[in-house]
Scaffold this motif. Structure first.
Motif, PDB file in Angstrom:
ATOM      1  N   ASP A   5      16.517   3.732  -3.343  1.00 50.17           N
ATOM      2  CA  ASP A   5      17.363   4.096  -2.208  1.00 50.17           C
ATOM      3  C   ASP A   5      17.902   5.494  -2.486  1.00 50.17           C
ATOM      4  OD1 ASP A   5      17.101   1.792  -0.672  1.00 50.17           O
ATOM      5  OD2 ASP A   5      18.608   0.739  -1.867  1.00 50.17           O
TER       6      ASP A   5
ATOM      7  N   SER B 218       8.726   0.290  -3.028  1.00 50.23           N
ATOM      8  CA  SER B 218       9.407   0.506  -1.746  1.00 50.23           C
ATOM      9  C   SER B 218      10.472   1.574  -1.929  1.00 50.23           C
ATOM     10  CB  SER B 218      10.050  -0.799  -1.265  1.00 50.23           C
ATOM     11  OG  SER B 218      10.782  -0.586  -0.069  1.00 50.23           O
ATOM     12  N   GLN B 219      10.637   2.394  -0.911  1.00 50.82           N
ATOM     13  CA  GLN B 219      11.668   3.435  -0.971  1.00 50.82           C
ATOM     14  C   GLN B 219      12.169   3.791   0.419  1.00 50.82           C
ATOM     15  OE1 GLN B 219      10.264   7.686  -1.604  1.00 50.82           O
ATOM     16  NE2 GLN B 219       8.534   6.570  -2.474  1.00 50.82           N
ATOM     17  N   LYS B 220      13.445   4.247   0.430  1.00 49.49           N
ATOM     18  CA  LYS B 220      14.112   4.612   1.672  1.00 49.49           C
ATOM     19  C   LYS B 220      14.959   5.849   1.414  1.00 49.49           C
ATOM     20  CE  LYS B 220      17.183   2.617   5.201  1.00 49.49           C
ATOM     21  NZ  LYS B 220      17.980   1.417   5.575  1.00 49.49           N
ATOM     22  N   THR B 221      15.007   6.756   2.395  1.00 47.00           N
ATOM     23  CA  THR B 221      15.718   8.020   2.222  1.00 47.00           C
ATOM     24  C   THR B 221      16.635   8.269   3.409  1.00 47.00           C
ATOM     25  OG1 THR B 221      13.908   8.988   0.941  1.00 47.00           O
ATOM     26  CG2 THR B 221      15.484  10.510   1.938  1.00 47.00           C
ATOM     27  N   ASN B 222      17.903   8.626   3.108  1.00 43.92           N
ATOM     28  CA  ASN B 222      18.869   9.053   4.114  1.00 43.92           C
ATOM     29  C   ASN B 222      19.186  10.522   3.894  1.00 43.92           C
ATOM     30  OD1 ASN B 222      18.892   6.411   4.906  1.00 43.92           O
ATOM     31  ND2 ASN B 222      21.004   6.000   4.342  1.00 43.92           N
TER      32      ASN B 222
ATOM     33  N   VAL C 132      17.262   8.863   8.875  1.00 43.17           N
ATOM     34  CA  VAL C 132      16.869   7.730   8.035  1.00 43.17           C
ATOM     35  C   VAL C 132      15.351   7.650   8.020  1.00 43.17           C
ATOM     36  CG1 VAL C 132      17.065   5.256   7.642  1.00 43.17           C
ATOM     37  CG2 VAL C 132      18.989   6.515   8.635  1.00 43.17           C
ATOM     38  N   TYR C 133      14.767   7.697   6.827  1.00 42.98           N
ATOM     39  CA  TYR C 133      13.310   7.615   6.655  1.00 42.98           C
ATOM     40  C   TYR C 133      12.977   6.365   5.834  1.00 42.98           C
ATOM     41  CZ  TYR C 133      12.938  12.468   8.230  1.00 42.98           C
ATOM     42  OH  TYR C 133      12.983  13.622   8.966  1.00 42.98           O
ATOM     43  N   GLY C 134      12.019   5.601   6.333  1.00 37.05           N
ATOM     44  CA  GLY C 134      11.524   4.433   5.601  1.00 37.05           C
ATOM     45  C   GLY C 134      12.079   3.137   6.150  1.00 37.05           C
ATOM     46  N   ALA C 135      11.759   2.047   5.510  1.00 36.50           N
ATOM     47  CA  ALA C 135      11.211   2.012   4.147  1.00 36.50           C
ATOM     48  C   ALA C 135       9.701   2.282   4.122  1.00 36.50           C
ATOM     49  CB  ALA C 135      11.497   0.661   3.513  1.00 36.50           C
ATOM     50  N   TYR C 136       9.250   3.018   3.073  1.00 40.28           N
ATOM     51  CA  TYR C 136       7.848   3.297   2.839  1.00 40.28           C
ATOM     52  C   TYR C 136       7.395   2.468   1.651  1.00 40.28           C
ATOM     53  CZ  TYR C 136       8.853   7.348   5.799  1.00 40.28           C
ATOM     54  OH  TYR C 136       9.250   8.162   6.828  1.00 40.28           O
TER      55      TYR C 136
END
Length: 472
Positions: A43, A170-174, A199-203
């Motif tokens: 995260d 898994s990853q997520k970016t703010n 907000v990008y993802g989750a990838y």
């Protein structure tokens, strides 16, 4: 013509060569990328609300190997490694983890850091760590020049994915911008925009060393103040006082001012010059006294000081507002009591002070030079720094009543941010009897002066004596 060396000479040269190579390899950490380390989840928060880009990554590590995991690697891509000013890692208990820069063969363009875990990670277990990074000069003004009335637009170019030598499940970016004025941004599904946050993802299932450009063009009127150079002078006295003086060169490194500057419009319209800097706050130690703030023209009276419980807040207002490309230079000084920073046992002393103090919020310093002037007679000086610094050769400083000169310890560092506001330690030996040197010099000087006056008054320097006629 060739010369054939004897067999023994060849063997000696070969042994020396091997020793040389082993010495070089031994001085550098060399690591390998373990295939038994997996990153289960990331995260990530990229804060672009100020002139600095602050990244916080919550990483969930997983040990898929057959032995406990003692350390892992962090990687910094080549596109931002020159902008990296600070990198720190903490465990789930908010305790700092030890970092050491290392290299991995075959990845010369990537900067690696080995992170040592406090407790080995057992097989099949997971652990959460938080990595914090600060990038300077990662936001570029776009356009590079604006008028007095225009807002400042900047562009950030980074990596859409968490750059890692391991597979990321898994990853997520703010991306935090704190503005709704966004000209353009990278759109890779899934993504969303919530007010001033992207907000990008989750990838899922991102391979090692994966890079994809993340570009955001948005409004940012926060102060883009860069301290080009700061020379910090700390003069230690064993008579109860430590004098601190800072010579600061500061520049507005945002979009440059295009066209004329109107002082009238600037004073009448509070929204004029939204990207300019009218004033900024500096924080000093709570015990700071005798504060002065001046430039080459003299004291600057357009400033306010507020004493708080844990600090002294200075609201500094330069003689003129700072627009993009404008500079200013000033001197800030104050005194603090030595008992708060200087400790001793017998003839052994320990000085514990900050390498650099707060200059401005979200500061970035291109060059820092700190000089510490110790009392005359101090020797056996040993320094301990909280992070890598460059120590320059020691020099001597002469002032009143000095005979041998006071030792000066100088160290410097480039690309400094607020995370570098940490204490350094300076140990030295100073015989207590040396405290009497200056008083004895004053007494001896006064005694010599009075003695000369007495001799001068009592001696007769006339060429001939007057004749005295005795009356009949």
């Amino acid at each position: 013509m060739s010369i054939e060396l004897p067999a023994k000479s060849k063997m000696r040269i070969f042994v020396v060569f091997l020793l040389f190579i082993s010495a070089i390899c031994g001085s550098t950490n060399v690591d390998t990328i373990s295939g038994e380390v997996k990153i289960k989840n990331v995260d990530r928060i990229i804060d672009c609300s100020s002139q600095l880009v602050k990244t916080t990554s919550k990483i969930t590590l997983e040990n898929t190997g057959k032995a406990p995991l003692k350390n892992f690697l962090l990687a910094v891509e080549s596109s931002v490694k020159d902008n990296l000013s600070f990198l720190g890692v903490k465990d789930s208990n908010n305790k700092d983890l030890r970092l050491s820069e290392t290299v991995v063969k075959g990845y010369g363009d990537v900067r690696f850091y080995r992170v040592d875990l406090k407790d080995p990670l057992n097989v099949g277990s997971t652990a959460v760590v938080v990595a914090e990074a600060v990038l300077t000069k990662a936001l570029q003004p776009y356009p590079t020049a604006i008028t007095q009335q225009e807002d400042q637009l900047v562009k950030f170019i980074g990596n859409l994915y968490f750059f890692s030598p391991y597979h990321v499940t898994s990853q997520k970016t703010n991306v935090i911008l704190n503005t709704k004025t966004i000209e353009s941004f990278t759109k890779v599904k899934p993504f969303s925009q919530l007010d001033g946050t992207l907000v990008y993802g989750a990838y899922a299932n991102i391979g090692p060393f994966t890079e994809k450009e993340l570009s955001v063009h948005f409004k940012n009127n926060s102060p883009f103040l860069t301290v080009s150079r700061i020379e910090r002078l700390i003069e230690v006295s064993h008579w109860g006082n430590i004098a601190i003086e800072e010579k600061i060169e500061i520049e507005h490194t945002g979009a440059k001012l295009k066209g004329p500057f109107s002082r009238y419009d600037y004073q009448q319209d509070h929204h004029s010059g939204p990207a300019s800097v009218r004033s900024y706050k500096t924080f000093l130690p709570a015990s700071a006294a005798d504060v002065y703030y001046r430039d080459t023209n003299g004291n600057i009276s357009t400033s306010n000081m507020k004493v708080k419980k844990d600090s002294v807040e200075l609201d500094l207002r330069p003689r003129y507002p700072l627009f993009g490309g404008w500079k200013t230079h000033y001197t800030l000084g104050y005194n603090v009591p030595s008992y708060e920073y200087l400790y001793h046992s017998g003839n052994e002393y320990l000085l514990k002070m900050r390498v650099i103090d707060h200059v401005v919020d979200d500061m970035q310093v291109d060059e820092l030079v700190t000089k510490v002037i110790l009392p005359e007679g101090a020797h056996s000086i040993k320094a301990n720094f909280p992070y890598p610094l460059t120590r320059l050769p020691d020099t001597l400083h002469y002032t009143y009543l000095d005979t041998q000169g006071r030792p000066v310890i100088t160290f410097t560092k480039r690309n400094v941010v607020e995370n570098h506001i940490q204490d350094f330690q300076l140990r030295y030996t100073f015989p207590t009897i040396f405290m009497l040197r200056e008083p004895l010099l004053v007494v001896a000087s006064l005694y010599t002066l009075f003695l000369c006056v007495i001799i001068y008054v009592r001696l007769d320097f006339s060429i001939h004596k007057e004749a005295h006629v005795k009356a009949n």
